[in-house]
Design an enzyme around this catalytic site. Structure first.
Site, PDB file in Angstrom:
ATOM      1  N   HIS A  72       0.839  -1.196   0.000  1.00 59.41           N
ATOM      2  CA  HIS A  72       0.000   0.000   0.000  1.00 59.41           C
ATOM      3  C   HIS A  72       0.878   1.252   0.000  1.00 59.41           C
ATOM      4  O   HIS A  72       1.615   1.486   0.939  1.00 59.41           O
ATOM      5  CB  HIS A  72      -0.924   0.003   1.226  1.00 59.41           C
ATOM      6  CG  HIS A  72      -2.140  -0.857   1.047  1.00 59.41           C
ATOM      7  ND1 HIS A  72      -3.316  -0.620   1.700  1.00 59.41           N
ATOM      8  CD2 HIS A  72      -2.353  -1.944   0.284  1.00 59.41           C
ATOM      9  CE1 HIS A  72      -4.222  -1.518   1.344  1.00 59.41           C
ATOM     10  NE2 HIS A  72      -3.653  -2.346   0.481  1.00 59.41           N
ATOM     11  N   TYR A 201      -9.344   5.316   7.360  1.00 59.50           N
ATOM     12  CA  TYR A 201      -9.616   5.647   8.765  1.00 59.50           C
ATOM     13  C   TYR A 201     -10.577   6.836   8.726  1.00 59.50           C
ATOM     14  O   TYR A 201     -10.424   7.722   7.878  1.00 59.50           O
ATOM     15  CB  TYR A 201      -8.348   6.119   9.479  1.00 59.50           C
ATOM     16  CG  TYR A 201      -7.254   5.111   9.676  1.00 59.50           C
ATOM     17  CD1 TYR A 201      -6.365   4.786   8.648  1.00 59.50           C
ATOM     18  CD2 TYR A 201      -7.066   4.495  10.902  1.00 59.50           C
ATOM     19  CE1 TYR A 201      -5.333   3.863   8.841  1.00 59.50           C
ATOM     20  CE2 TYR A 201      -6.030   3.582  11.110  1.00 59.50           C
ATOM     21  CZ  TYR A 201      -5.177   3.281  10.072  1.00 59.50           C
ATOM     22  OH  TYR A 201      -4.161   2.366  10.277  1.00 59.50           O
ATOM     23  N   PRO A 293      -4.722   0.832  18.622  1.00 61.80           N
ATOM     24  CA  PRO A 293      -4.383   0.375  17.263  1.00 61.80           C
ATOM     25  C   PRO A 293      -4.576   1.431  16.165  1.00 61.80           C
ATOM     26  O   PRO A 293      -4.342   1.153  15.005  1.00 61.80           O
ATOM     27  CB  PRO A 293      -5.309  -0.815  17.054  1.00 61.80           C
ATOM     28  CG  PRO A 293      -6.357  -0.710  18.073  1.00 61.80           C
ATOM     29  CD  PRO A 293      -5.829   0.095  19.190  1.00 61.80           C
ATOM     30  N   LYS A 297       0.551   0.389  15.086  1.00 58.37           N
ATOM     31  CA  LYS A 297       1.907   0.303  15.626  1.00 58.37           C
ATOM     32  C   LYS A 297       2.154  -0.896  16.543  1.00 58.37           C
ATOM     33  O   LYS A 297       3.307  -1.233  16.803  1.00 58.37           O
ATOM     34  CB  LYS A 297       2.229   1.591  16.412  1.00 58.37           C
ATOM     35  CG  LYS A 297       2.348   2.821  15.534  1.00 58.37           C
ATOM     36  CD  LYS A 297       3.468   2.683  14.529  1.00 58.37           C
ATOM     37  CE  LYS A 297       3.343   3.682  13.390  1.00 58.37           C
ATOM     38  NZ  LYS A 297       3.828   3.150  12.122  1.00 58.37           N
ATOM     39  N   TYR A 383       3.625   6.862   9.871  1.00 54.55           N
ATOM     40  CA  TYR A 383       2.757   5.722   9.576  1.00 54.55           C
ATOM     41  C   TYR A 383       3.587   4.574   8.972  1.00 54.55           C
ATOM     42  O   TYR A 383       3.381   3.408   9.300  1.00 54.55           O
ATOM     43  CB  TYR A 383       1.630   6.129   8.612  1.00 54.55           C
ATOM     44  CG  TYR A 383       0.546   5.075   8.488  1.00 54.55           C
ATOM     45  CD1 TYR A 383       0.505   4.210   7.397  1.00 54.55           C
ATOM     46  CD2 TYR A 383      -0.420   4.910   9.478  1.00 54.55           C
ATOM     47  CE1 TYR A 383      -0.472   3.226   7.293  1.00 54.55           C
ATOM     48  CE2 TYR A 383      -1.403   3.939   9.378  1.00 54.55           C
ATOM     49  CZ  TYR A 383      -1.425   3.096   8.281  1.00 54.55           C
ATOM     50  OH  TYR A 383      -2.387   2.113   8.185  1.00 54.55           O
TER      51      TYR A 383
HETATM   52  P1  FAS Z   1       1.198 -11.518  21.960  1.00 55.72           P
HETATM   53  O1  FAS Z   1       0.256 -11.138  23.075  1.00 55.72           O
HETATM   54  O2  FAS Z   1       0.710 -11.589  20.565  1.00 55.72           O
HETATM   55  O3  FAS Z   1       1.818 -12.968  22.278  1.00 55.72           O
HETATM   56  C1  FAS Z   1       2.207 -13.319  23.598  1.00 55.72           C
HETATM   57  C2  FAS Z   1       2.158 -14.827  23.706  1.00 55.72           C
HETATM   58  O4  FAS Z   1       2.665 -15.207  24.997  1.00 55.72           O
HETATM   59  C3  FAS Z   1       0.742 -15.364  23.615  1.00 55.72           C
HETATM   60  O5  FAS Z   1       0.684 -16.401  22.668  1.00 55.72           O
HETATM   61  C4  FAS Z   1       0.452 -15.884  25.026  1.00 55.72           C
HETATM   62  O6  FAS Z   1      -0.381 -17.024  25.033  1.00 55.72           O
HETATM   63  C5  FAS Z   1       1.835 -16.215  25.530  1.00 55.72           C
HETATM   64  N1  FAS Z   1       1.947 -16.178  26.999  1.00 55.72           N
HETATM   65  C6  FAS Z   1       1.409 -15.274  27.843  1.00 55.72           C
HETATM   66  N2  FAS Z   1       1.758 -15.575  29.116  1.00 55.72           N
HETATM   67  C7  FAS Z   1       2.544 -16.691  29.068  1.00 55.72           C
HETATM   68  C8  FAS Z   1       3.204 -17.477  30.044  1.00 55.72           C
HETATM   69  N3  FAS Z   1       3.128 -17.176  31.346  1.00 55.72           N
HETATM   70  N4  FAS Z   1       3.907 -18.568  29.641  1.00 55.72           N
HETATM   71  C9  FAS Z   1       3.995 -18.871  28.311  1.00 55.72           C
HETATM   72  N5  FAS Z   1       3.389 -18.165  27.331  1.00 55.72           N
HETATM   73  C10 FAS Z   1       2.668 -17.082  27.716  1.00 55.72           C
HETATM   74  N6  FAS Z   1      -1.787  -4.256  16.707  1.00 55.72           N
HETATM   75  C11 FAS Z   1      -1.886  -3.605  15.534  1.00 55.72           C
HETATM   76  O7  FAS Z   1      -0.855  -3.147  15.008  1.00 55.72           O
HETATM   77  N7  FAS Z   1      -3.119  -3.451  14.917  1.00 55.72           N
HETATM   78  C12 FAS Z   1      -4.271  -3.972  15.477  1.00 55.72           C
HETATM   79  O8  FAS Z   1      -5.351  -3.827  14.920  1.00 55.72           O
HETATM   80  C13 FAS Z   1      -4.213  -4.666  16.694  1.00 55.72           C
HETATM   81  N8  FAS Z   1      -5.337  -5.218  17.268  1.00 55.72           N
HETATM   82  C14 FAS Z   1      -5.228  -5.858  18.483  1.00 55.72           C
HETATM   83  C15 FAS Z   1      -6.364  -6.443  19.117  1.00 55.72           C
HETATM   84  C16 FAS Z   1      -6.243  -7.080  20.366  1.00 55.72           C
HETATM   85  C17 FAS Z   1      -7.462  -7.690  21.029  1.00 55.72           C
HETATM   86  C18 FAS Z   1      -4.992  -7.151  21.000  1.00 55.72           C
HETATM   87  C19 FAS Z   1      -4.850  -7.818  22.361  1.00 55.72           C
HETATM   88  C20 FAS Z   1      -3.875  -6.597  20.384  1.00 55.72           C
HETATM   89  C21 FAS Z   1      -3.976  -5.963  19.117  1.00 55.72           C
HETATM   90  N9  FAS Z   1      -2.858  -5.413  18.458  1.00 55.72           N
HETATM   91  C22 FAS Z   1      -2.928  -4.771  17.274  1.00 55.72           C
HETATM   92  C23 FAS Z   1      -1.577  -5.505  19.051  1.00 55.72           C
HETATM   93  C24 FAS Z   1      -1.063  -6.885  18.748  1.00 55.72           C
HETATM   94  O9  FAS Z   1      -1.008  -7.075  17.368  1.00 55.72           O
HETATM   95  C25 FAS Z   1       0.247  -7.012  19.451  1.00 55.72           C
HETATM   96  O10 FAS Z   1       1.067  -5.873  19.231  1.00 55.72           O
HETATM   97  C26 FAS Z   1       1.006  -8.249  19.052  1.00 55.72           C
HETATM   98  O11 FAS Z   1       0.186  -9.360  19.269  1.00 55.72           O
HETATM   99  C27 FAS Z   1       2.261  -8.281  19.899  1.00 55.72           C
HETATM  100  O12 FAS Z   1       2.821  -9.525  19.754  1.00 55.72           O
HETATM  101  P2  FAS Z   1       3.582 -10.218  20.986  1.00 55.72           P
HETATM  102  O13 FAS Z   1       4.464  -9.209  21.658  1.00 55.72           O
HETATM  103  O14 FAS Z   1       4.143 -11.466  20.442  1.00 55.72           O
HETATM  104  O15 FAS Z   1       2.432 -10.522  22.078  1.00 55.72           O
HETATM  105  C1  PHB Z   2      -6.413  -4.173  10.784  1.00 52.55           C
HETATM  106  O1  PHB Z   2      -6.433  -4.434   9.580  1.00 52.55           O
HETATM  107  O2  PHB Z   2      -6.800  -4.974  11.669  1.00 52.55           O
HETATM  108  C2  PHB Z   2      -5.878  -2.825  11.231  1.00 52.55           C
HETATM  109  C3  PHB Z   2      -5.232  -2.023  10.315  1.00 52.55           C
HETATM  110  C4  PHB Z   2      -4.750  -0.790  10.727  1.00 52.55           C
HETATM  111  C5  PHB Z   2      -4.910  -0.388  12.040  1.00 52.55           C
HETATM  112  C6  PHB Z   2      -5.545  -1.204  12.971  1.00 52.55           C
HETATM  113  C7  PHB Z   2      -6.037  -2.442  12.568  1.00 52.55           C
HETATM  114  O3  PHB Z   2      -4.430   0.832  12.443  1.00 52.55           O
END
Ligand code: FAS
Ligand code: PHB
Length: 392
Positions: A72, A201, A293, A297, A383
């Site tokens: 993009h 957005y 989000p 980032k 961005y």
């Molecule tokens: P993660 O949370 O992905 O992974 C951590 C892992 O550690 C999990 O698999 C968990 O099960 C494991 N774990 C936890 N405790 C443990 C323990 N005690 N022992 C062993 N394992 C354990 N980011 C965006 O950029 N755009 C978005 O739209 C967006 N939407 C999101 C929506 C939600 C609901 C959430 C929660 C986050 C969102 N994020 C978004 C942010 C998300 O993408 C995170 O930045 C990303 O998952 C980060 O990855 P990790 O640091 O690997 O953490």
């Molecule tokens: C998504 O595609 O889930 C998405 C993309 C951009 C954002 C947040 C979520 O800033």
């Protein structure tokens, strides 16, 4: 058991770090409390910065992303009923972002991990991290009710916001900063074509919306809702009607609705833990920081932490420079706070927080930053992602 690096968490942070370390001949083991299916079932991010893409290529796991990821060169912002395009190529030195779901990149990393033969243990319980201030830390965990011990050199806490790693840093040592926003994002994944070829957005009198995608046939849409809302109170029809009511007239009729594959409400939070290192423990990704989000980032910040920790581990194990670990936290936090600020700023511009004058001021901000060369450059450069700094 012994390993040079124990990685706690098999989300994108843990798996990307594990793959990079393995390729560099630094042995590591991944401990994950959930099943692979559960990890893949979490629908989250969708936009990858070039820094992240570069790391995945360096890890040798970019084949499917290169095939299926959508480049993009622009992103759109809608307010006051009009849509303006931010030309990322023009205002961010030719850079772009890649649209490719977090689920997909995590699946690719899981597949690469299995193919590499590097050890991963899923469905672990009661992970404990010990002797972090000594030269020989160790990790205890239970698998199928049996306690096991791994002696290691370093521990990477990639275990997300609710993990054990951050809580292992004494409260007298760690400082946590948090801001909770008064809304959540109700997200719907559907096998319907995206409304536009780029993300939109937007904010209307009814609130925030985001029209994103996973491919040319799978869309991801969001509207912001109050924190009292329950996902079970949102039928597909209610969601599509609300989204349509928030869209500008020029695209309203382009919306293709369909059954939701996944539907969830994610709360919005800004959070940072300082420092991101304690002795031989390094916090990575959501274990150390959370962003709303709105700036895309979250996942990309996790990637820059992985980049810094990977380069530091290369200094330690390949150049025999153990002192290199001292720079990890400050390198990460400089970029973390830039992303926290950008995400907070985008969130305040694109949500109806505060009272009427606040909305007028935010609309004026949107008008300036999407309507002037200087403003467009400010948004575009952040961005696509600020550059990673060198590890010395
Ligand atoms: P993660 O949370 O992905 O992974 C951590 C892992 O550690 C999990 O698999 C968990 O099960 C494991 N774990 C936890 N405790 C443990 C323990 N005690 N022992 C062993 N394992 C354990 N980011 C965006 O950029 N755009 C978005 O739209 C967006 N939407 C999101 C929506 C939600 C609901 C959430 C929660 C986050 C969102 N994020 C978004 C942010 C998300 O993408 C995170 O930045 C990303 O998952 C980060 O990855 P990790 O640091 O690997 O953490
Ligand atoms: C998504 O595609 O889930 C998405 C993309 C951009 C954002 C947040 C979520 O800033």
């Amino acid at each position: 058991m012994k390993s040079q690096v124990v990685i706690i968490g098999a989300g994108p942070s843990g798996l990307l770090l594990g793959q990079l370390l393995h390729k560099a001949g630094i042995d590591n083991i991944v401990l994950e409390r959930a099943t692979p299916e559960y990890v893949l079932g979490r629908i989250r991010a969708g936009v990858l910065e070039e820094g992240f893409v570069g790391l995945v290529k360096e890890a040798g796991v970019a084949q499917r992303m290169d095939r299926e990821g959508l480049p993009h060169g622009g992103v759109k912002v809608a307010f006051n009923g009009e849509i303006r395009r931010i030309d990322l190529h023009k205002y961010a030195q030719g850079k772009q972002v890649i649209v490719y779901g977090q689920t997909e990149i995590t699946a690719d990393l899981m597949e690469a991990r299995v193919a590499s033969g590097a050890p991963s243990v899923y469905e672990v319980e009661n992970v404990e991290i010990h002797d972090l201030m000594e030269d020989a830390p160790y990790v205890l965990f239970e698998k199928d009710g049996e306690q096991q011990r791994i002696d290691c050199d370093y521990v990477a806490g990639c275990d997300g916001f609710h993990g054990v790693s951050r809580k292992t840093i004494p409260e007298t040592v760690r400082k946590e900063y948090e801001k909770v926003y008064p809304v959540g994002w109700l997200g719907v994944l559907s096998d319907t074509p995206p409304i536009s070829d780029e993300l939109i957005y937007g904010v209307s009198d009814r609130g925030f919306f985001l029209c994103s995608m996973r491919s040319n046939t799978r869309s991801r849409h969001y509207v912001d809702v109050s924190l009292e809302e329950k996902v079970e109170d949102w039928s597909d029809e209610r969601f599509w009607d609300e989204l349509k009511n928030r869209l500008p007239d020029e695209v309203k009729n382009d919306l293709v609705t369909g059954p939701s594959i996944e539907k969830s409400i994610a709360p919005l939070r800004s959070f940072v833990c300082e420092p991101m290192q304690y002795g031989r423990l390094f916090l990575v990704g959501d274990a150390a920081h959370i962003v709303p989000p709105t700036g895309a980032k979250g996942l990309n910040l996790a990637s820059s932490d992985v980049n810094y920790l990977y380069r530091v581990m290369l200094k330690v194990f390949k150049e025999n420079k153990p002192e290199a670990i001292a720079q990890y936290s400050s390198l990460c936090l400089r970029r973390v706070w830039h992303a926290e600020r950008f995400s907070w700023w985008m969130t305040n511009m694109l949500h109806n927080f505060g009272d009427e004058i606040d909305r007028k001021i935010m609309n004026s901000q949107l008008d300036f930053y999407t309507g002037t060369e200087a403003g467009l450059r400010v948004i575009a450069e952040q961005y696509v992602g600020l550059p990673y700094e060198e590890v010395t």
